[in-house]
Design a protein around this motif. Sequence first.
Motif, short mmCIF file in Angstrom:
data_model
loop_
_atom_site.label_atom_id
_atom_site.label_comp_id
_atom_site.label_asym_id
_atom_site.label_seq_id
_atom_site.Cartn_x
_atom_site.Cartn_y
_atom_site.Cartn_z
N CYS A 36 0.86 -1.19 0.00
CA CYS A 36 0.00 0.00 0.00
C CYS A 36 0.90 1.24 0.00
CB CYS A 36 -0.90 -0.02 1.23
SG CYS A 36 -2.03 1.39 1.37
N PHE A 37 0.72 2.13 -0.99
CA PHE A 37 1.63 3.26 -1.13
C PHE A 37 0.88 4.52 -1.59
CE2 PHE A 37 4.06 -0.57 -1.90
CZ PHE A 37 5.20 -0.38 -1.13
N ALA A 38 1.43 5.68 -1.18
CA ALA A 38 1.05 6.96 -1.75
C ALA A 38 2.17 7.38 -2.69
CB ALA A 38 0.86 8.00 -0.65
N VAL A 39 1.80 8.06 -3.79
CA VAL A 39 2.78 8.53 -4.77
C VAL A 39 3.09 9.99 -4.47
CG1 VAL A 39 3.32 8.81 -7.21
CG2 VAL A 39 1.83 6.93 -6.48
N GLN A 40 4.37 10.29 -4.26
CA GLN A 40 4.78 11.64 -3.87
C GLN A 40 5.75 12.23 -4.88
OE1 GLN A 40 7.16 12.01 -0.28
NE2 GLN A 40 6.19 13.96 0.25
N MET A 48 -0.08 12.49 -5.02
CA MET A 48 -1.11 12.25 -6.01
C MET A 48 -2.44 12.03 -5.30
SD MET A 48 -1.36 9.32 -9.01
CE MET A 48 0.18 9.79 -9.78
N ARG A 49 -3.50 12.63 -5.84
CA ARG A 49 -4.84 12.46 -5.28
C ARG A 49 -5.81 12.22 -6.43
NH1 ARG A 49 -8.33 17.93 -5.32
NH2 ARG A 49 -7.53 18.66 -7.35
N ARG A 50 -6.98 11.69 -6.11
CA ARG A 50 -8.03 11.54 -7.11
C ARG A 50 -9.02 12.69 -6.96
NH1 ARG A 50 -12.82 8.43 -6.96
NH2 ARG A 50 -12.02 7.12 -5.27
N PHE A 65 -1.49 16.06 -8.70
CA PHE A 65 -0.59 16.17 -7.55
C PHE A 65 -0.94 17.40 -6.71
CE2 PHE A 65 1.97 13.00 -9.65
CZ PHE A 65 2.61 12.35 -8.60
N SER A 66 -2.20 17.52 -6.33
CA SER A 66 -2.63 18.67 -5.54
C SER A 66 -2.71 18.39 -4.05
CB SER A 66 -4.00 19.16 -6.04
OG SER A 66 -3.89 19.69 -7.34
N GLU A 71 -2.72 12.38 4.22
CA GLU A 71 -4.13 12.14 4.56
C GLU A 71 -5.05 12.41 3.37
OE1 GLU A 71 -2.04 13.88 6.42
OE2 GLU A 71 -1.77 12.41 8.04
N ASP A 72 -4.64 13.30 2.46
CA ASP A 72 -5.46 13.63 1.30
C ASP A 72 -5.04 12.88 0.04
OD1 ASP A 72 -6.90 15.53 2.81
OD2 ASP A 72 -5.31 17.03 2.47
N ALA A 73 -4.05 12.01 0.18
CA ALA A 73 -3.49 11.33 -0.99
C ALA A 73 -4.31 10.11 -1.37
CB ALA A 73 -2.05 10.91 -0.69
N ALA A 74 -4.20 9.73 -2.65
CA ALA A 74 -4.72 8.44 -3.10
C ALA A 74 -3.78 7.35 -2.59
CB ALA A 74 -4.81 8.41 -4.62
N LEU A 75 -4.35 6.33 -1.99
CA LEU A 75 -3.55 5.22 -1.47
C LEU A 75 -3.73 4.04 -2.41
CD1 LEU A 75 -4.37 5.51 2.34
CD2 LEU A 75 -2.55 6.63 1.02
#
Length: 460
Positions: A36-40, A48-50, A65-66, A71-75
């Motif tokens: 499980c990862f967030a893209v930074q 990265m977020r949706r 990438f906003s 906590e606000d990222a797409a996981l």
Amino acid sequence: MARFILTLFGVATLFFSTSHGANADTEEVYGLAQGCFAVQSAHNDRFMRRYQTNGTINGGWSFDFSAVSPEDAALFYMKPSELGTFMMRDQGGRFLDTRLPADITAGNVPGQHANWRIDERMQSGEQQFRFTSLSLNRTLRHNWNSRGIYLLDLLNPGNKDSEAWFRLVPAQNCEDFPEAEVNIAGDLEPLKGNANEPVRGSIDAHTHITSYEFMGGTMMAGSPFHPFGVTKALADSSDVHGPDGSLDVIGNLMGFNDINFRYNTAGWPDFPFWPNHQSLSHTGYYYRWIERAFLGGQKMMVTHLVENEVLCNLLPGLCWRPAAEILDLGVRAVYPIHRFDNQFGGPRIESGLINVGNNLSTGRYFSTSACDDETQGQMMYNDLGLFGLEALLGITGSTNYDETTDQCNNRGLTDLGIYLVNRMMDMGMIIEVDHMSQHSHEAVLDIKEPVLMFLAMMTA
């Protein structure tokens, strides 16, 4: 006009561009599997977020990438499809996805369009990753100024103010990828066994795990595994069998002796009809089901490759090979007789479609007589369910079976069959008798004591 030419140029380069750089075949990349990862961003630390756009593809959902914080990222759950390639599915069930000509979207269906090769490198002591679409053969990039992501920017052909390498930040609370449940709990340690002790457990001596390839994959629905997951491996079978199974001619005749039989073709996760013990045109060997059998105590499976003789005859040289050549290929178990009468002897008989197949293969229906009191045979019916299509199919002859008692095949081993069995025994090969007639079976046992023989499903 200039914009039109520029667009054509961009689409043309789309198909001739390739990504170069680090190799995806590294342990660091393989280790991402099921993680499980967030893209930074490695440039500005954003995530990265949706988010939802005004577009129409997939309801307008996409990624950028906003996000300022994790906590606000797409996981993303990293679902491996092959070594070094992954589908990335976020906590809302949306994939990092692509569409022609060069769009990035948030799709909800697995497939090649959502499949990415991931490369890894070390940069200034930091581990970074790059994502290349396997569908479009383009590398994902992030524009620092717009915070958008893209595969091709016609207005920025030099990729100014952008990056293609990112951090993958470990996270939690990803949504698991859809999968069939095993539903078994307990101590798994005893299942490992001991090489110095006898193996204890059950055996399934007759399986067809690769049957999904039968007749070139045009008859069977479902497969033991699919790179894109259970929703593809055990999908609705209407694509193969037609609406309500209306095109499942072989399955309906073999399993239900009724060409007009109809059923609900839906697959995972509901399975309203298949798999079941009568259906012969749907897989029963999904890998998680095999795992469940193992966890339940099954320690051995014998899987058989099988093909149709008529189709085999269309490929000269593949239908028959000398026993020594088969042995050199690593084959140790062979069915000398299977389904139809052949030059080695007679098989276990079946009514309906199998009897029709015997006629197509040999020019005659099964020749039978009443079984003795100690043998379980088959009921043979004179109505073959062909609806007057015999002449069209090239079928000749007629039947006159006694439909009041079990029937047995009159054919046993031929002289050639006796020779083959002796040579197989000399080589220490396994002789499969599951589909032999009673007479063929008894003849094999009378030749001499075999080294090893499977007797499952033995009827006349």
